[in-house]
Write a protein that holds these residues in place. Structure first.
Motif, PDB file in Angstrom:
ATOM      1  N   THR A  47       5.856  -9.117   1.009  1.00 56.75           N
ATOM      2  CA  THR A  47       5.244  -7.994   1.088  1.00 56.75           C
ATOM      3  C   THR A  47       6.154  -6.922   1.040  1.00 56.75           C
ATOM      4  O   THR A  47       6.123  -5.784   0.510  1.00 56.75           O
ATOM      5  N   ASP A  48       6.983  -6.918   2.073  1.00 57.98           N
ATOM      6  CA  ASP A  48       8.026  -5.828   2.540  1.00 57.98           C
ATOM      7  C   ASP A  48       8.943  -5.753   1.252  1.00 57.98           C
ATOM      8  O   ASP A  48       9.465  -4.716   0.790  1.00 57.98           O
ATOM      9  N   LEU A  49       9.451  -6.894   0.486  1.00 57.43           N
ATOM     10  CA  LEU A  49      10.275  -7.151  -0.502  1.00 57.43           C
ATOM     11  C   LEU A  49       9.714  -6.201  -1.839  1.00 57.43           C
ATOM     12  O   LEU A  49      10.465  -5.324  -2.238  1.00 57.43           O
ATOM     13  N   LEU A  50       8.410  -6.332  -1.915  1.00 55.69           N
ATOM     14  CA  LEU A  50       7.880  -5.877  -2.830  1.00 55.69           C
ATOM     15  C   LEU A  50       7.194  -4.464  -3.005  1.00 55.69           C
ATOM     16  O   LEU A  50       6.805  -3.694  -3.967  1.00 55.69           O
ATOM     17  N   SER A  51       7.482  -3.850  -1.782  1.00 59.27           N
ATOM     18  CA  SER A  51       7.015  -2.537  -1.458  1.00 59.27           C
ATOM     19  C   SER A  51       8.073  -1.730  -0.683  1.00 59.27           C
ATOM     20  O   SER A  51       8.668  -0.791  -1.463  1.00 59.27           O
ATOM     21  N   THR A  94       1.031 -16.513  -0.172  1.00 57.08           N
ATOM     22  CA  THR A  94       0.818 -15.878   1.210  1.00 57.08           C
ATOM     23  C   THR A  94       1.598 -14.314   1.108  1.00 57.08           C
ATOM     24  O   THR A  94       2.645 -14.590   1.078  1.00 57.08           O
ATOM     25  N   PRO A  95       0.822 -13.293   1.665  1.00 60.41           N
ATOM     26  CA  PRO A  95       1.821 -12.030   1.794  1.00 60.41           C
ATOM     27  C   PRO A  95       3.116 -12.113   2.996  1.00 60.41           C
ATOM     28  O   PRO A  95       3.945 -11.349   2.679  1.00 60.41           O
ATOM     29  N   ASP A  96       2.813 -13.071   3.745  1.00 59.61           N
ATOM     30  CA  ASP A  96       3.801 -13.094   4.709  1.00 59.61           C
ATOM     31  C   ASP A  96       4.893 -14.498   4.427  1.00 59.61           C
ATOM     32  O   ASP A  96       5.690 -14.516   5.034  1.00 59.61           O
ATOM     33  N   GLN A  97       4.795 -14.837   3.146  1.00 54.46           N
ATOM     34  CA  GLN A  97       5.841 -15.828   2.721  1.00 54.46           C
ATOM     35  C   GLN A  97       7.234 -15.256   2.815  1.00 54.46           C
ATOM     36  O   GLN A  97       7.573 -14.044   2.618  1.00 54.46           O
ATOM     37  N   LYS A  98       8.075 -16.043   3.323  1.00 50.05           N
ATOM     38  CA  LYS A  98       9.494 -15.675   3.601  1.00 50.05           C
ATOM     39  C   LYS A  98      10.190 -15.369   2.163  1.00 50.05           C
ATOM     40  O   LYS A  98       9.676 -16.073   1.140  1.00 50.05           O
TER      41      LYS A  98
END
Length: 68
Positions: free
Chosen positions: A21-25, A57-61
């Motif tokens: 999620t952080d990576l893609l935003s 999942t959004p929290d996938q590493k």
């Protein structure tokens, strides 16, 4: 199918991303998704793949062999 923007990030930025999620935003400076919420929504809806691997999942590493 839409065109996916190409985003360049440093290896250190990639490694520092807490999850996809952080990576893609955040890490991509909102070039892929404008917000964490939008990224999370698309991931949960099954609409995101990286290197043809569906993100579950959004929290996938962040542990993909991505770029050179």
């Amino acid at each position: 199918e839409g065109v996916i923007p190409e985003v360049m990030i440093d290896a250190s930025e990639y490694s520092a991303s807490a999850n996809v999620t952080d990576l893609l935003s955040v890490t991509t400076k909102s070039e892929i998704f404008p917000s964490k919420g939008e990224a999370r929504k698309m991931i949960q809806g099954g609409g995101v793949s990286i290197n043809k691997n569906k993100i579950a999942t959004p929290d996938q590493k962040v542990d993909f062999e991505l770029f050179q």
